[in-house]
Scaffold this active site. Structure first.
Site, PDB file in Angstrom:
ATOM      1  N   ASN A 265      35.552  45.649  14.621  1.00  0.00           N
ATOM      2  CA  ASN A 265      34.730  44.767  13.335  1.00  0.00           C
ATOM      3  C   ASN A 265      33.407  45.332  13.302  1.00  0.00           C
ATOM      4  O   ASN A 265      32.622  44.534  12.612  1.00  0.00           O
ATOM      5  CB  ASN A 265      34.915  43.460  13.839  1.00  0.00           C
ATOM      6  CG  ASN A 265      34.344  42.888  15.170  1.00  0.00           C
ATOM      7  OD1 ASN A 265      33.656  43.738  15.775  1.00  0.00           O
ATOM      8  ND2 ASN A 265      34.470  41.765  15.755  1.00  0.00           N
TER       9      ASN A 265
ATOM     10  N   GLU B 183      46.657  45.021  42.792  1.00  0.00           N
ATOM     11  CA  GLU B 183      45.475  45.591  43.404  1.00  0.00           C
ATOM     12  C   GLU B 183      45.210  44.814  44.643  1.00  0.00           C
ATOM     13  O   GLU B 183      45.012  43.753  44.983  1.00  0.00           O
ATOM     14  CB  GLU B 183      44.136  45.183  42.753  1.00  0.00           C
ATOM     15  CG  GLU B 183      42.862  45.880  43.021  1.00  0.00           C
ATOM     16  CD  GLU B 183      41.641  45.295  42.560  1.00  0.00           C
ATOM     17  OE1 GLU B 183      40.726  45.986  42.662  1.00  0.00           O
ATOM     18  OE2 GLU B 183      41.510  44.218  42.296  1.00  0.00           O
TER      19      GLU B 183
ATOM     20  N   ASP C 249      44.802  41.078  39.920  1.00  0.00           N
ATOM     21  CA  ASP C 249      43.715  41.440  40.465  1.00  0.00           C
ATOM     22  C   ASP C 249      43.805  40.847  41.805  1.00  0.00           C
ATOM     23  O   ASP C 249      44.023  39.579  42.218  1.00  0.00           O
ATOM     24  CB  ASP C 249      42.639  40.795  39.420  1.00  0.00           C
ATOM     25  CG  ASP C 249      41.261  41.066  39.973  1.00  0.00           C
ATOM     26  OD1 ASP C 249      40.819  42.273  39.959  1.00  0.00           O
ATOM     27  OD2 ASP C 249      40.571  39.994  40.372  1.00  0.00           O
TER      28      ASP C 249
END
Length: 514
Positions: A28, A260, A206
């Site tokens: 955008n 992770e 994570d």
């Protein structure tokens, strides 16, 4: 259009492409990458030859840690777009034969999340125990000696209104969830279901090894207390992972979760696979800390292959959003290209960080442009798409571009058959065409006393051997490896001819042996 294979272990033959949404493509013109931009760039990803994309967090967030501080797990932050955009992205990716993985942040939320707002409102609030609260130590200080992974400050912040400290392994704006509370576990399972029901194919979890801290939270030895993320390795996490795996296995798209697990000691990460009932994959980050040296790389690859012996399956990572790009670490484009050959041919699942295929370096970030709390801006610089001065981003991208962005842009490299982009297309096409490179066993050769600077490995399947050799020395060498040259990191090399045994400095080759 390509079709997704109905294979429960699709991830063993896949190549995954990591997209950092703020930096991939701007749809955008506001200078920040977004979901419409990613949709526009998916053709480039599909043509590269990968099998799946992983999106770093796109959830609603105050952006204290650029999306890893989640304020709503079931909505898209307006800076990236809308839920409708996410649905369009998933649909378009599937049309192109690409699976979609989302980053899932289970250890903590934003302090602006409604759960934490309720939790800190009163000691009597029903969600008080959704986070980790403790009384002060006898001296009024933090409850233990743990240090946050960011900024070297205590991992505890005092909430003066309620007189207790809350735990945050990272920023104070990222309070840790209390996974010992079954309501938290159920709520976080619901966040997985929300996205699985929308069609995503899995998750990157994570710092998932931190979620099972338990109740004791005792002091750690000083060295470990100051390096909290690589020190927490608790049995309770494995119970939690088995229940997460059962949820994933209940879905028909065979969703995969890669964790992770930032533990660097030998043998630690493999334990998070369980008995094929915990994570499907774990990241192994030892390659991110290994120098461009034949002995060091040989040792790491051999160790990983030993730890992840069949039926276990390893991963390979050269760069990501948290670590300097491998071209910057290794010091030259030639080494970066040679490393790409190695990563595309070792046994395991490669994860490519967007921009690797262009040979990008880290950007130089002036002091007044630094925005990340842990100094990771250089590796997060925007991807250059065009040769124009704005590289397809408009006049004000959120970070400066990497060096030589015009020459290294997607537009420039598509037009140059000798480019790094074409090398990646060649390597991933070769991997897709050769079952030996996807499924074959692997043997890492010991050092040749006469050529210790050459790293060589063999992939074997059904009587065929494909050799991979990398010269990490200071001068050219010759090896005895008769066969057909399938690929080289050097663009000038002719392919599909007899291999003459010559290896230039920092050259990697792939040879079908005879």
């Amino acid at each position: 259009m390509a079709e997704l294979r109905d294979d429960p272990r699709w991830w063993t033959e896949a190549v995954v492409y990591q997209i950092y949404p703020r930096s991939f493509r701007d749809g955008n013109g506001d200078g920040i990458g977004d979901l419409p931009g990613i949709i526009e760039g998916l053709d480039h990803v599909a043509e590269l030859g990968v099998d799946a994309i992983w999106l770093s967090p796109i959830y609603r967030s105050p952006m204290a840690d650029f999306g890893y501080d989640v304020a709503d797990h079931t909505d898209v932050d307006p800076v990236f777009g809308t839920l409708d955009d996410a649905d369009r992205l998933i649909a378009r990716a599937h049309e192109l034969g690409l699976r979609v993985l989302l980053d899932w942040v289970p250890n903590h939320t934003s302090d602006q999340h409604p759960w934490f707002q309720a939790s800190r409102s009163s000691r009597d609030d029903p969600r008080r125990d959704w986070y980790v609260w403790r009384d002060p130590a006898p001296d009024g200080g933090p409850p233990n000696n743990w240090i946050s992974a960011f900024k070297g400050v205590p991992a505890w912040t005092l909430d003066e209104a309620t007189g207790q400290y809350y735990l945050h392994s990272f920023l104070a704006e990222q309070p840790d969830l209390n996974w010992s509370n079954p309501e938290v576990e159920a709520a976080m399972h619901d966040t997985l279901r929300f996205w699985l029901d929308r069609g995503v194919d899995g998750f990157r979890a994570d710092v998932v090894h931190l979620i099972g801290k338990g109740e004791e939270l005792a002091d750690l030895p000083e060295r470990k207390a100051s390096n909290l993320v690589v020190s927490i390795d608790e049995p309770f996490t494995h119970e939690l992972l088995r229940r997460i795996r059962a949820l994933l296995d209940s879905y028909p798209q065979h969703p995969m979760m890669v964790g992770e697990v930032y533990l660097l000691k030998p043998g630690q990460t493999v334990g998070y696979l369980g008995d094929d009932d915990e994570l499907h994959l774990t990241f192994d980050f030892r390659t991110l800390h290994t120098a461009w040296d034949a002995g060091a790389l040989r040792s790491v690859i051999t160790t990983v292959q030993s730890e992840f012996a069949p039926p276990l399956w390893p991963t390979w990572v050269l760069s990501n959003h948290d670590r300097p790009r491998h071209r910057s670490r290794y010091g030259s484009l030639e080494r970066a290209r040679a490393a790409a050959v190695l990563t595309a041919t070792v046994r395991g699942t490669p994860f490519i960080y967007a921009g690797e295929e262009l040979g990008l370096e880290d950007a130089e970030i002036p002091a007044d442009r630094v925005v990340d709390p842990d100094g990771r801006d250089g590796e997060r610089a925007p991807i250059p798409w065009t040769t124009e001065p704005d590289h397809g981003w408009g006049p004000d991208p959120w970070l400066p571009f990497p060096p030589d962005s015009g020459d290294l842009s997607v537009e420039a490299q598509v037009a140059d058959p000798r480019s790094t982009l074409h090398l990646y297309r060649e390597l991933l096409g070769l991997r897709r065409a050769e079952a030996t490179l996807r499924r074959g066993t692997m043997h890492v050769l010991g050092p040749d006393p006469e050529r210790p600077e050459v790293l060589e490995l063999h992939r074997q399947l059904e009587g065929e051997t494909i050799a991979v050799a990398v010269n990490l020395g200071e001068g050219p060498v010759t090896i005895e490896r008769p066969g057909t040259l399938l690929a080289s990191s050097r663009p000038e090399r002719e392919r599909d001819v007899d291999f003459d045994g010559h290896l230039d400095v920092d050259e990697a080759v792939v040879v079908r042996t005879t």
